[in-house]
Enzyme design. Structure first.
Site, PDB file in Angstrom:
ATOM      1  N   GLY B  55      -3.411  -2.900   2.925  1.00 32.65           N
ATOM      2  CA  GLY B  55      -4.543  -2.010   3.150  1.00 32.65           C
ATOM      3  C   GLY B  55      -4.913  -1.826   4.610  1.00 32.65           C
ATOM      4  O   GLY B  55      -5.914  -1.194   4.930  1.00 32.65           O
ATOM      5  N   ASP B  57      -4.278  -0.133   8.194  1.00 34.44           N
ATOM      6  CA  ASP B  57      -3.601   1.049   8.726  1.00 34.44           C
ATOM      7  C   ASP B  57      -3.084   0.798  10.144  1.00 34.44           C
ATOM      8  O   ASP B  57      -1.991   1.225  10.491  1.00 34.44           O
ATOM      9  CB  ASP B  57      -4.544   2.244   8.704  1.00 34.44           C
ATOM     10  CG  ASP B  57      -4.898   2.634   7.277  1.00 34.44           C
ATOM     11  OD1 ASP B  57      -3.963   2.712   6.453  1.00 34.44           O
ATOM     12  OD2 ASP B  57      -6.082   2.818   6.976  1.00 34.44           O
ATOM     13  N   HIS B  82       3.040   6.354  24.393  1.00 35.18           N
ATOM     14  CA  HIS B  82       3.358   5.802  23.066  1.00 35.18           C
ATOM     15  C   HIS B  82       2.180   4.997  22.514  1.00 35.18           C
ATOM     16  O   HIS B  82       1.487   4.322  23.261  1.00 35.18           O
ATOM     17  CB  HIS B  82       4.598   4.899  23.153  1.00 35.18           C
ATOM     18  CG  HIS B  82       5.889   5.662  23.203  1.00 35.18           C
ATOM     19  ND1 HIS B  82       7.028   5.152  23.780  1.00 35.18           N
ATOM     20  CD2 HIS B  82       6.216   6.891  22.759  1.00 35.18           C
ATOM     21  CE1 HIS B  82       8.007   6.044  23.675  1.00 35.18           C
ATOM     22  NE2 HIS B  82       7.537   7.102  23.071  1.00 35.18           N
ATOM     23  N   ASP B 201       9.291  -5.449  30.856  1.00 32.33           N
ATOM     24  CA  ASP B 201       9.718  -5.109  29.491  1.00 32.33           C
ATOM     25  C   ASP B 201      10.898  -6.008  29.083  1.00 32.33           C
ATOM     26  O   ASP B 201      11.845  -6.171  29.847  1.00 32.33           O
ATOM     27  CB  ASP B 201      10.171  -3.632  29.521  1.00 32.33           C
ATOM     28  CG  ASP B 201      10.644  -3.093  28.164  1.00 32.33           C
ATOM     29  OD1 ASP B 201      10.527  -3.798  27.155  1.00 32.33           O
ATOM     30  OD2 ASP B 201      11.116  -1.931  28.152  1.00 32.33           O
ATOM     31  N   HIS B 374      14.757   1.825  25.868  1.00 33.46           N
ATOM     32  CA  HIS B 374      14.574   0.573  26.599  1.00 33.46           C
ATOM     33  C   HIS B 374      15.874   0.136  27.260  1.00 33.46           C
ATOM     34  O   HIS B 374      16.943   0.220  26.648  1.00 33.46           O
ATOM     35  CB  HIS B 374      14.087  -0.531  25.661  1.00 33.46           C
ATOM     36  CG  HIS B 374      12.715  -0.285  25.116  1.00 33.46           C
ATOM     37  ND1 HIS B 374      11.580  -0.695  25.765  1.00 33.46           N
ATOM     38  CD2 HIS B 374      12.304   0.370  24.006  1.00 33.46           C
ATOM     39  CE1 HIS B 374      10.513  -0.324  25.062  1.00 33.46           C
ATOM     40  NE2 HIS B 374      10.933   0.322  23.985  1.00 33.46           N
ATOM     41  N   HIS B 396       6.223  -7.766  26.697  1.00 38.77           N
ATOM     42  CA  HIS B 396       6.663  -6.685  25.812  1.00 38.77           C
ATOM     43  C   HIS B 396       7.920  -7.052  25.031  1.00 38.77           C
ATOM     44  O   HIS B 396       9.009  -6.561  25.305  1.00 38.77           O
ATOM     45  CB  HIS B 396       6.922  -5.403  26.629  1.00 38.77           C
ATOM     46  CG  HIS B 396       6.916  -4.160  25.776  1.00 38.77           C
ATOM     47  ND1 HIS B 396       7.921  -3.847  24.906  1.00 38.77           N
ATOM     48  CD2 HIS B 396       6.014  -3.167  25.658  1.00 38.77           C
ATOM     49  CE1 HIS B 396       7.640  -2.715  24.295  1.00 38.77           C
ATOM     50  NE2 HIS B 396       6.482  -2.279  24.722  1.00 38.77           N
TER      51      HIS B 396
END
Lengths: 561, 561
Positions: B55, B57, B82, B201, B374, B396
């Site tokens: 439930g 989102d 993003h 990253d 990436h 990340h």
């Protein structure tokens, strides 16, 4: 070559081939062969549920067609011991008493599983050997050895007066296997003699080239083991006996004792040891309870959990929930498998938790420690070339895989119109005139198993669970006094967004419920429709206030369900 | 080169870097930088929920630290558009009014999203340009252009009197991009000048070599399009403007008009067109409502659903639920993306349904129609070499990815002790003496968003939902008359195994409930503990009878929650 050993039959009938599961899905493999009133079945598999099949533990094929024709079902032949080919056997045997045929290890594993079912007594389990034929009414069935990720896997050649079918079962063509070799010669012989239809595994059809040999995983183990100074914890499918053997061999070669742990791993190694499919001498083993006293570089643990299953040993180690095995800096974990679609996140989660503990994780992303058990495009083409069937029926795989096998079949030379893309339930008929086509349909589908006992779950129950899962439930109990002098209501939320939000709405929900009740009661009197109407009204109110739609259940004293 | 443009500060303070999300998880990217009482934040991302977050989102980072220090939070800088970098902005702005900085497209996308939130009026959105510095208290912040799967992506160089940090944001090093080039020179300049810490990253660190150039996807399109005779339906991320441009270019080059459909696809193309990031002239477009009148080989549709999202256009086409676009034999679908972990089954399901309809599906398994946004290992090493930081902080990515980036850092020459493997909430402090270490911890975590409005979901609510989801709920309403002359009970099952099974147990459940009620009532009188005790007893009975454990809720008139 003539068909010298074919069955004589005064009047030829048709051969019906009816897939009852396994087409356009992974799992549930099950195909019926029907000739002159007799039915034999190849494989009886289960499927693991999707995430939205809430509360479902296993899925099995709808066995209605077989149980309704129970007296005509003469035998079930199993190609190999994986659960997507054996898992529905107990549920069939609970309904009809039919003999189950399979090779030695396959029957050993089935026998062990059946012991969990107390209501199945004295099942008829019959061991067959490759190249040895079994005659059942007008069927002559011959197992042919194939290579796969479990030992003792076979295809079946099924001969009837109407024609010959070969069901490959799962296979790869591993020309340097560990142990058993594929019986290429027997497939060739059938190819020479004439095969009407080949039902072939499609799993890896979308992968070009050849699947790598199992032997290469052993080579990788031999390369990796000497570099590791701490403990080695290996994880693979409990049924992959060859892989376990290779892991154990690498361990022993590096002066390590092998600890087998995890229920299904212990069970399978035990069965395989008894039947001489694996050899890890007692002297080279260590019990899990002595691990703590052993030096890190003197042990290698082999266990379950290569798919990130939450209750498996490896998951429990990763979560620090295992009683005796605590992961530590310097340990190496080898995950010798590939995540099955749907399990990627669970496996990644286990890997991440191990990394957090400083464990060196060796797995598909950074090492070559697994090969598939299914043949890639070139092997599938090779099988078609060996068997030279008149018709090809791609089975065992999702639609995209089967569609690719159809293309491969055309490349090998099967005419497009001779490639039969059937659905579950289709009756594929080989007629007297040797033409083959889909001539009808039987009922198929899926049944859900939940809990330790058998229980069919209605599909609408799954829908209700999905609704409950999304936003929970709000229950309102309305209580009028005998003469409607006063009406009270109490409400309760379970699994609703938050206690705070519910507290804000509770008084309103109860007041509204009483109001609606009094109004509807005065208009209509007692009736089941009242609770439905109040429920709709309250649901609308809650959706407006909270933005979400929980299940709303109104309980009136009059309700008798 | 001297640090000529560094800030003068009478007394140097420490720079604190506090990751509030994004470490050892995919999504929730958010890092605070604190110097002398001022805070700036880089990125404010969301995460899509796991399957067991029923439930839910969206997931956002716990913003407690920022809202508690609201007056000190001076700016949020966003690296790119993003959602895992922007999605939590609305929920922050609802609590504190802070300016949001980003490049042109990034701010355009954020602005569009904020329009959905009626309670956020006049947000301060500020467009920054690469190489143009913004001064905020003692911070000087400079965006540096990088290549990624969305245009206008930047890294940020953050200069303070205590030292300089660079946050890469998401990047690859694409030396043949579509449009914007990476500003390698600016990274080099900072490298020459001296960078104290690089937050890099880690997403593709476990992939060796180089990530392929975006341009190669265009080459593939040019190869594929002329071979297709029917309609072409393309699907990719709505934010991948370059991909959409390449698809449109290939369509136009092959005499096809482009139909853009799907809400987020239409929105993004509209924004990107207004801001001149994409160019598909009106003359080359066709509206979805005219598709039926167009020849199959004259149209190319580009739409959403590359991740198998159930409500997306592609899923609806696959399920035959789309109003106007019906898939047919001869259509080709190009899925120009890779399934994000967790979405594999949904994507495979869409592919299979399309195959069933005779659609030619071109996707990652059989064609080269996607590249990652990436950078792989070699690009990550290149970034470290360009920037030459004293300290490296892998961000990340999951733990296994960050662990691999740490290894890559060592390979490039960063000392092991200068690689900071922080957790969310860690305060990483760059001190006056230029040493860096973890000096403390702030509260972090996750908050759940459900429905269209904001609502925090308690973690115990998720547990309740999981229980409801597994086996449903059985409710018993017990109704005693005033003087306990008679007690009645009615029970109801929702989401329980099957109606039949419940019918068999219903009378027993009700009888037992009444019995327990009378016994407990006579022993203890009215009290909330009664319902708990009855519930336990009934739950035990149901488990024994059915083998499963639904939630059991006993409703007495006395219960006031």
């Amino acid at each position: 070559m003539s068909r010298g050993w074919k069955l004589r039959s005064s009047k030829k009938g048709n051969l019906n081939i009816i897939p009852l599961g396994g087409l356009s899905e992974i799992g549930l493999n099950c195909t019926a062969f029907e000739y002159k009133g007799s039915i034999i079945v190849v494989d009886m598999g289960l499927m693991f549920p999707n995430d939205n099949m809430l509360g479902v533990d296993y899925v099995i094929p709808d066995l209605d067609y077989l149980t309704k024709n129970g007296s005509r079902v003469k035998a079930v032949f199993i190609t190999h011991g994986h659960e997507d080919h054996t898992g529905a056997i107990p549920y069939l045997l609970q309904k009809i008493n039919v003999p189950v045929y399979g090779t030695c290890l396959t029957i050993g594993l089935i026998n062990k599983k059946l012991q969990e079912f107390k209501d199945i007594t004295a099942p008829k389990l019959i061991i067959v050997k490759p190249r040895e034929k079994t005659k059942i009414d007008d069927f002559i069935v011959e197992p042919i050895r194939v290579t796969h990720s479990i030992l003792d896997s076979v295809s079946y050649a099924i001969k009837t007066p109407a024609g010959t079918a070969i069901v490959t079962g799962d296979f790869k063509i591993d020309n340097s296997p560990i142990g058993q070799r594929m019986d290429l010669q027997r497939f060739s012989m059938y190819g020479d003699e004439g095969v009407d239809i080949l039902l072939s595994d499609s799993t890896n059809a979308i992968h070009g080239g050849y699947t790598q040999s199992e032997k290469l995983v052993g080579v990788a183990f031999k390369d990796i083991f000497p570099k590791i100074k701490g403990r080695i914890i290996g994880s693979t499918f409990a049924s992959n006996i060859n892989r376990i053997q290779q892991f154990a061999d690498a361990a022993v070669a590096n002066g390590r004792k092998v600890c087998i742990t995890g229920r299904s791993m212990v069970n399978n190694v035990e069965i395989a040891s008894e039947l001489k499919y694996i050899n890890i001498p007692k002297a080279n083993r260590i019990d899990v309870k002595y691990l703590d006293q052993a030096k890190d570089d003197s042990v290698a643990i082999v266990t379950t959990g290569s798919q990130g299953e939450p209750m498996s040993v490896l998951s429990r180690i990763a979560k620090d929930e295992h009683k005796t095995i605590k992961a530590k800096n310097g340990d190496a974990v080898i995950i010798s498998s590939k995540a099955i679609p749907g399990n990627e996140r669970s496996v990644a989660s286990v890997v991440n938790m191990l990394y957090e503990k400083g464990v060196n994780v060796i797995y598909e992303a950074n090492a070559f420690v697994h090969v598939s058990g299914h043949g890639s495009a070139e092997e599938l083409k090779m099988m078609i070339s060996l068997v030279r069937p008149r018709y090809l029926m791609p089975v065992h795989g999702e639609r995209r895989m089967r569609a690719r096998l159809a293309e491969l079949g055309e490349e090998v030379g099967i005419a497009k119109e001779n490639i039969i893309m059937a659905d579950n339930g289709d009756i594929v008929t080989l007629k007297n005139d040797k033409n083959m086509s889909i001539t009808g349909k039987v009922q198929t589908g899926r049944e859900f198993i939940s809990g330790k006992r058998l229980a069919n779950i209605d599909i609408n129950v799954i829908k209700q669970r999905n609704k409950l899962a999304q936003n929970g439930i709000i229950i309102v109990r309305i209580t009028p006094t005998a003469n409607l002098e006063s009406v009270t209501a109490v409400s309760k939320a379970i699994g609703f967004i938050s206690d705070n939000l519910f507290t804000d709405m509770k008084a309103d929900i109860e007041k509204r419920s009483i109001g609606r009740y009094l109004k509807l009661f005065s208009e209509r009197g007692v009736g089941n429709s009242i609770s439905m109407r109040i429920s709709k009204d309250i649901a609308k109110y809650i959706a407006k206030k909270s933005g979400v739609s929980p299940h709303v259940e109104i309980l009136l004293p009059q309700i008798k369900n």
